[in-house]
Design an enzyme around this catalytic site. Structure first.
Site, PDB file in Angstrom:
ATOM      1  N   TYR A  71       0.816  -1.215   0.000  1.00 44.33           N
ATOM      2  CA  TYR A  71       0.000   0.000   0.000  1.00 44.33           C
ATOM      3  C   TYR A  71       0.852   1.268   0.000  1.00 44.33           C
ATOM      4  CZ  TYR A  71      -3.785  -3.142   1.563  1.00 44.33           C
ATOM      5  OH  TYR A  71      -4.699  -4.153   1.698  1.00 44.33           O
ATOM      6  N   HIS A  80       0.603 -11.609   1.521  1.00 48.85           N
ATOM      7  CA  HIS A  80      -0.379 -10.811   0.785  1.00 48.85           C
ATOM      8  C   HIS A  80      -1.000 -11.584  -0.378  1.00 48.85           C
ATOM      9  CE1 HIS A  80      -1.387  -6.342  -0.233  1.00 48.85           C
ATOM     10  NE2 HIS A  80      -2.406  -7.139  -0.448  1.00 48.85           N
TER      11      HIS A  80
END
Length: 269
Positions: free
Chosen positions: A41, A101
């Site tokens: 992110y 992830h």
């Protein structure tokens, strides 16, 4: 904190440092206890600033982040290095939850998952999670873990209900964490959700979130940046849907997936 709070603040695409830090501070002081971020992110430092500036004790905040194959890699030593960088960016001594992830790149359950066990043993993380796995990959990951799997994060909303994954979470006693729970804003355009919202005089996002939280072992991390949206999402905790509402959502026939990437398990035959 050993329990995962029902609603967390998602921070994907919240990349303006000032906005990100302020949204995290706002959410925590409003009563949120779970903040979700990731290396990918690009906002871990801002998230850390928001946590530090909130008038809330660290022990009352559950912080989760994710290691990514394209950032540091998912080989054993790369996971260790990636977590150390994440902690430095967040300004924390340890992390409540660390996820894989995506099961892509150099992810290898036999090498990647033992690194998570080592991080638990060293006291650098409390819990182990994965994201975007299939049930087969979940089983494989658990086979290579000594620590219990704590959470699996996957796109989940009324247009992608993920019954198989939710059932797997129930069977194996870990949390299914719904990301993109508002279908990228399309909950406003789902007639069934809008009708239920009108019936209860609430917002469509609150209906979607309340439906998710009514499912066993399910938690959710809706993204929001403004105080109004952060507060509206949190209001879902006060909404209880009846059996008719739940049946109406479960009978939705339209299916839509918003998150795709090369190598995703659902793209494989």
């Amino acid at each position: 904190m050993s329990e995962l709070p029902a609603i967390g603040l998602g921070t994907w695409q919240n990349t303006d440092p000032e906005v990100c830090a302020e949204s995290v501070r706002t959410a925590l002081e409003m009563g949120y206890q779970h903040i979700d971020t990731a290396q990918y992110y690009g906002n871990e430092e801002a998230v850390g600033e928001g946590i530090a500036s909130a008038d809330v004790p660290r022990e009352d905040v559950f912080v989760g982040s994710k290691v990514h194959a394209e950032k540091f890699g998912l080989a054993h030593d790369e996971v260790i290095e990636g977590l150390e960088v994440t902690l430095d960016r967040l300004g924390l001594d340890s992390l409540d939850l660390l996820y894989v992830h995506w099961p892509v790149g150099n992810y290898d359950a036999a090498e990647t998952m033992p690194a998570f066990d080592e991080l638990v043993d060293r006291g650098l993380i409390d819990h182990v999670g994965v994201c975007n796995f299939s049930t087969e990959l979940l089983d494989e990951a658990m086979d290579h873990l000594e620590s219990p799997l704590f959470a699996h994060q996957a796109e989940t909303h009324p247009l992608l209900q993920q019954d198989e994954l939710v059932e797997h979470a129930r069977e194996h006693d870990y949390y299914h964490v719904a990301y993109s729970p508002l279908a990228r804003g399309d909950v406003f355009d789902i007639p069934e959700v809008e009708a239920i919202a009108e019936k209860h005089d609430v917002s469509a996002p609150q209906v979607s979130l309340a439906w998710l939280l009514g499912r066993e072992n399910v938690r959710t991390v809706p993204k929001a940046t403004s105080e109004a949206h952060i507060r509206d999402n949190f209001g879902a905790l006060d909404l209880e849907l009846d059996d008719e509402d739940i049946e109406r959502i479960e009978s939705i026939e339209r299916t839509e997936r918003y998150v795709e990437r090369d190598g995703a398990p659902w793209l494989e035959d």
